[in-house]
Design an enzyme around this catalytic site. Sequence first.
Site, short mmCIF file in Angstrom:
data_model
loop_
_atom_site.label_atom_id
_atom_site.label_comp_id
_atom_site.label_asym_id
_atom_site.label_seq_id
_atom_site.Cartn_x
_atom_site.Cartn_y
_atom_site.Cartn_z
N LYS A 116 45.46 57.94 39.24
CA LYS A 116 44.87 56.60 39.25
C LYS A 116 43.72 56.44 40.23
O LYS A 116 42.74 55.77 39.94
CB LYS A 116 45.95 55.57 39.62
CG LYS A 116 46.92 55.24 38.52
CD LYS A 116 47.68 53.97 38.92
CE LYS A 116 48.33 53.30 37.74
NZ LYS A 116 49.42 54.04 37.14
N LYS A 158 50.72 50.82 44.21
CA LYS A 158 50.94 51.64 43.01
C LYS A 158 50.85 53.11 43.36
O LYS A 158 49.97 53.52 44.12
CB LYS A 158 49.87 51.36 41.95
CG LYS A 158 49.93 50.00 41.32
CD LYS A 158 48.89 49.89 40.21
CE LYS A 158 48.93 48.50 39.60
NZ LYS A 158 47.90 48.34 38.56
N HIS A 208 47.56 42.14 29.01
CA HIS A 208 47.24 43.55 28.82
C HIS A 208 46.37 43.64 27.57
O HIS A 208 46.85 43.45 26.46
CB HIS A 208 48.55 44.35 28.64
CG HIS A 208 48.35 45.78 28.21
ND1 HIS A 208 48.95 46.83 28.83
CD2 HIS A 208 47.61 46.32 27.23
CE1 HIS A 208 48.59 47.95 28.24
NE2 HIS A 208 47.78 47.67 27.26
N GLU A 274 42.71 50.82 29.03
CA GLU A 274 43.57 49.66 29.30
C GLU A 274 42.96 48.79 30.38
O GLU A 274 42.58 49.29 31.44
CB GLU A 274 44.92 50.14 29.86
CG GLU A 274 45.95 50.47 28.83
CD GLU A 274 47.28 50.81 29.53
OE1 GLU A 274 47.96 51.68 28.97
OE2 GLU A 274 47.61 50.25 30.58
N ARG A 296 44.97 59.73 24.28
CA ARG A 296 45.71 60.13 23.08
C ARG A 296 45.55 59.03 22.03
O ARG A 296 45.02 57.95 22.33
CB ARG A 296 47.19 60.27 23.41
CG ARG A 296 47.76 58.94 23.94
CD ARG A 296 49.26 58.91 24.06
NE ARG A 296 49.72 57.55 24.33
CZ ARG A 296 49.87 57.03 25.54
NH1 ARG A 296 49.60 57.75 26.62
NH2 ARG A 296 50.28 55.78 25.68
C1 MV4 Z 1 49.11 45.17 37.77
C2 MV4 Z 1 49.62 43.87 37.60
C3 MV4 Z 1 49.04 42.85 38.32
N1 MV4 Z 1 48.04 43.12 39.17
N2 MV4 Z 1 48.10 45.38 38.64
C4 MV4 Z 1 52.36 47.41 35.03
C5 MV4 Z 1 52.43 48.86 34.64
C6 MV4 Z 1 51.18 49.50 35.10
N3 MV4 Z 1 50.48 50.09 34.00
C7 MV4 Z 1 50.38 48.42 35.75
N4 MV4 Z 1 51.10 47.19 35.67
C8 MV4 Z 1 50.63 46.05 36.26
N5 MV4 Z 1 49.61 46.21 37.12
C9 MV4 Z 1 47.60 44.37 39.31
N6 MV4 Z 1 46.62 44.61 40.19
C10 MV4 Z 1 50.65 43.67 36.70
C11 MV4 Z 1 51.16 44.76 36.02
C12 MV4 Z 1 52.18 44.49 35.07
C13 MV4 Z 1 51.94 44.62 33.70
C14 MV4 Z 1 50.70 45.08 33.24
C15 MV4 Z 1 50.48 45.23 31.90
C16 MV4 Z 1 51.48 44.90 31.00
C17 MV4 Z 1 52.70 44.46 31.43
C18 MV4 Z 1 52.95 44.32 32.79
C19 MV4 Z 1 54.19 43.86 33.23
C20 MV4 Z 1 54.43 43.74 34.58
C21 MV4 Z 1 53.42 44.05 35.50
#
Ligand code: MV4
Length: 650
Positions: A116, A158, A208, A274, A296
Amino acid sequence: MFRKILIANRGEIACRVIETARKLGVQTVAVYSDADANAKHVALADQAIWIGGPAPADSYLRGDDIISAALVTGAEAIHPGYGFLSENPDFVDAVQAAGLVFIGPSADAIRAMGLKDAAKHLMEQAGVPVVPGYHGDNQDPEHLAGAADAIGYPVLIKAVAGGGGKGMRLVAQPQEFSEALDSARGEARTAFGNDAVLIEKYVEQPRHIEVQVFGDGVQAVHLFERDCSLQRRHQKVIEEAPAPGMTPEMRMAMGEAAVRAAKAIGYKGAGTVEFIVDGSEGLRPDRFWFMEMNTRLQVEHPVTEAITGIDLVEWQLRVAAGEVLPARQQDLRINGHAFEARLYAEDVPAGFLPATGRLSHLRFSPAARSDSGVRAGDAISPWYDPMIAKIITHGPTREVALARLAQALRDTQVAGAVTNLAFLGALAGHEGFARGEVDTGLIARDLAELTVQPPATPQQRAQAALAALGLLGTVAPLSGFSLWYPLTRSVLLTHEGETFEALVRTRGPENHLVVVGEIVIEALHRRGGWFFDDEPAVPFARDGAAITLFADAGHRFTMIDPLDREGAAGHAGNLIEAPMPGLVKAVFVAAGDTVTQGQRLAILEAMKMEHTLTAGRDGTVAELLVGAGSQVEAGAALIRLAEDDKEDAA
Ligand code: MV4
């Protein structure tokens, strides 16, 4: 174009790839594990090669054996599908070293997006907006805490190697930072063997939204966006395209950012960029940030296919075979709206536990696209993802596409495993969702109302009782000659963990009274169908003792073996006899074994039902009179218990 390709995957995506290959006249080689010897993808392919045991590590993750299978069958290229080896750069290197084509991006492109922090740096340089935060090399806790202060709370920690929320911690205030950092690090070390983290500003109630991109190694285009905000614990449930509320300005900004991302790594093939979107004040071009790139073809690609009319697997094969991009950006248009719902074998009331089972009956709506890797009779095994199908609908507007999704879900029939069909139906009928109010917290907020499963009505229970007794079949034309006399039968059924008895008083072949609890239901056959208190019968399937009524996303009943009831009532003789003609499926005891009352001794299969034969009393097995595999007559002695010497035994 290739003459022959190998598909290094299983399930619906393997079937999906085979379909397009066939359309293009490309021969296909499937690979399969022991668990998949009779799987649909094996049946669809021109050739199939066994690669090992059911565990993925023994088969679908064995890159070298898969490459050998491609070489011995003369396949020129390997399609990885999603999951398994699809984003493993070492596998890409090995495929190419063997002189084969990997249908996907270069190993370097996959590596560039693998971590990341490096990906964020790269994207920043390419002019792609990234979430404000710290993604540098300094992993000193003091330094990270300082970075969090500078970003402003709340922040997210993260794991740089993370994915799917692993190693992620939300920190609301500075005093919680140090503990959250330790715990995120610990989890990341265990999960990825890499405890480096980055710090990000936390985006509240995010959406998302991801952009489908496609490159040929030099040029890249985007195929618009998908909204995947309807998730539960990072598992996507319903996806759609385009994103509700998307404006032309925001779409252009996101599409161009995604294309810059793809070009920055010389991307080849299908990929997804994404973004996390702050939709708290509508969709605005300055409120989206790069999250990660999936190198992918994704599970949810069909919604993009539906709105663009493009076969993405065809594009993958053409570009991998050396063709340039099949279209320019200005040739691409959005037509209407599409949804995809993921139908899983899972126990929703039990907390969405993955379920298994043999799908004795499986029917999809003919009005929707259903991508599935299983057919009626196939099993959902514990070895792999329990997805049964993806149900995809398209329409001129979001409203029409959503109504079609709801209808397609109502028309879906699955027997043999519990599914999330009722949950999907509840989501498709959710009012906020219908208004396009999607965010990643919707499912968690409304979980209770989305997971209520109304139990079957008395009329449905009455139908299940008649089905259990075999009284719902077509009435034989000569039935008028049979002697019908008042006859009362009883059947015990379990439904949603509860056992109930139904009494069926037969007044004729087309006329029964069914007593369920305190309620009497009249069952009449007229105008070509059965009616229960004037309610028409619903479609149903029976598989042995299991009965599924296809109403309200499916009601499951299990008929309790009447012999178990006899056993329970205290059948205390020496001989265990076959109550009806049948096949002895299994014998669980040997001569000399001590057994206790109620213990399972053997299974007799008769009339497509498995009957468990139990010990009527405690004792010792004196003699087995038959073995498994024997066909026996009604009344045949199967097992003899030793004479009971305890005279005072009740
Ligand atoms: C975030 C976020 C809020 N703020 N980053 C969840 C999995 C990973 N791919 C990143 N995720 C998130 N990152 C910031 N800076 C909230 C999430 C997140 C989320 C993101 C996309 C789809 C569903 C989610 C569910 C919970 C938290």
